[in-house]
Write an enzyme that holds these catalytic residues in place. Structure first.
Site, short mmCIF file in Angstrom:
data_model
loop_
_atom_site.label_atom_id
_atom_site.label_comp_id
_atom_site.label_asym_id
_atom_site.label_seq_id
_atom_site.Cartn_x
_atom_site.Cartn_y
_atom_site.Cartn_z
N ASN A 40 0.87 -1.18 0.00
CA ASN A 40 0.00 0.00 0.00
C ASN A 40 0.90 1.22 0.00
O ASN A 40 1.50 1.55 1.03
CB ASN A 40 -0.89 -0.03 1.25
CG ASN A 40 -1.75 1.21 1.38
OD1 ASN A 40 -1.77 2.06 0.49
ND2 ASN A 40 -2.45 1.34 2.50
N LYS A 59 0.06 4.24 -0.23
CA LYS A 59 -0.60 5.41 0.36
C LYS A 59 -0.37 6.63 -0.55
O LYS A 59 -0.34 6.47 -1.77
CB LYS A 59 -0.11 5.61 1.80
CG LYS A 59 -0.27 4.32 2.63
CD LYS A 59 -0.08 4.48 4.10
CE LYS A 59 -0.27 3.13 4.78
NZ LYS A 59 -0.16 3.20 6.22
N GLU A 108 -6.93 4.55 7.95
CA GLU A 108 -6.70 5.97 7.65
C GLU A 108 -7.93 6.59 7.00
O GLU A 108 -8.15 7.80 7.10
CB GLU A 108 -5.44 6.11 6.77
CG GLU A 108 -4.18 5.88 7.60
CD GLU A 108 -2.97 5.39 6.83
OE1 GLU A 108 -2.96 5.47 5.59
OE2 GLU A 108 -2.03 4.90 7.49
N GLU A 116 -5.17 -4.91 10.55
CA GLU A 116 -4.16 -3.87 10.74
C GLU A 116 -4.45 -3.12 12.04
O GLU A 116 -5.28 -2.20 12.06
CB GLU A 116 -4.19 -2.87 9.57
CG GLU A 116 -3.90 -3.50 8.23
CD GLU A 116 -3.33 -2.49 7.25
OE1 GLU A 116 -2.24 -2.75 6.73
OE2 GLU A 116 -3.94 -1.44 7.02
N GLY A 143 2.73 2.26 10.79
CA GLY A 143 3.72 3.34 10.66
C GLY A 143 4.44 3.69 11.95
O GLY A 143 5.10 4.71 12.04
N SER A 196 3.60 -2.17 10.27
CA SER A 196 5.05 -2.24 10.54
C SER A 196 5.67 -3.58 10.14
O SER A 196 6.58 -4.06 10.81
CB SER A 196 5.35 -1.90 12.00
OG SER A 196 4.96 -0.56 12.28
P1 13P Z 1 3.11 0.37 7.61
O1 13P Z 1 3.61 -0.94 6.99
O2 13P Z 1 3.84 1.56 7.08
O3 13P Z 1 3.04 0.28 9.09
O4 13P Z 1 1.60 0.55 7.08
C1 13P Z 1 0.71 -0.50 7.20
C2 13P Z 1 -0.51 -0.15 6.42
O5 13P Z 1 -1.27 0.72 6.80
C3 13P Z 1 -0.76 -0.88 5.17
O6 13P Z 1 -2.05 -0.66 4.69
#
Ligand code: 13P
Length: 247
Positions: free
Chosen positions: A11, A13, A97, A165, A171, A210
């Protein structure tokens, strides 16, 4: 019932410009022989170009959200049909998010899932508790409630996955312990079987939050973990390939 093929999805983002397509090409060049299905979900602006860049490879392209309506006066939004038209095969829906930042409810996520199916996209439906909910002992209740509310009955007989998640692991560099991940994944599995019967046993349940090359092997081999949804570590081909190869 055979175990479903694991899915490892990146992802991106709100990251990535045209130059980032080289990372996607490097992932495609490095995944040959992987046991996993691999997908990259770039921002909407890159879906078409990435689909063209990855044509003829095994790496799939996905969207990160899709509107419930097929078209209309929704400034700034992108319909599931438009994602598919641009070359997407999958779509992430209900990411925390979006649940937090855009007040997406389970009912809205379920409507978006139906739209994705209408457009021929494979949904990856995200669920996960906040740190306050976990501290209050409510993680399982929250997550199974999201699974019940966000997965419409129309998913029966289709190919889709659920991504667990934990919001506090996204993050942050923090991850739940392996037993904590397994506890939640088993609860999600039970809810999927409750909802979809025998077919619920073969829905991949991805872990996200993470995931990096250093922790991927332990997470990916945990009970009921059917793949990963990777944020930050999917932006660099070397890191993402390190996760894919940990399978
Ligand atoms: P991170 O791997 O950066 O923690 O993000 C996870 C995430 O939100 C994937 O959709």
């Amino acid at each position: 019932m055979t175990a479903p093929q694991p899915l490892i999805a990146g992802n991106w983002k709100m990251n990535g410009l045209a130059a980032s397509l080289d990372e996607a090409r490097a992932v495609a060049a490095g995944v040959a022989g992987s046991a996993a299905r691999v997908a990259i979900c770039p921002p909407a602006t890159l879906i078409h170009r990435m689909s063209e860049a990855l044509a003829g490879t095994t790496v799939l392209v996905g969207g990160q959200d899709g509107h419930a309506e097929a078209s209309g006066a929704f400034t700034g939004d992108v319909a599931a049909e438009q994602l598919a038209d641009a070359g997407a095969k999958l779509v992430i829906l209900g990411h925390s998010e979006r649940r937090a930042g855009y007040r997406e409810t389970d009912a809205l996520v379920a409507a978006k899932v139906k739209a994705a199916l209408r457009a021929g996209l494979e949904p990856i439906v995200c669920v996960g508790e906040t740190i306050d909910e976990r501290k209050a002992g409510r993680a399982l209740e929250v997550v199974t409630g999201q699974v019940r509310g966000s997965l419409p009955a129309e998913l029966a007989g289709t190919t889709f996955s659920v991504a667990y998640e934990p919001v506090w692991a996204i993050g942050t560099g923090l991850t739940p312990t392996t037993p904590e991940i397994e506890e939640v994944h088993r609860a999600i599995r039970a809810t999927l079987v409750e909802k979809f019967g025998e077919a619920g046993k073969s829905v991949p349940i991805l872990y996200g939050g993470s995931v990096k090359p250093a922790n991927a092997a332990e997470i990916l081999h945990a009970d009921e973990v059917g793949g990963a949804l990777v944020g930050g570590a999917s932006l660099k081909a070397a890191d993402f390939l390190g996760i894919i190869r940990a399978l």
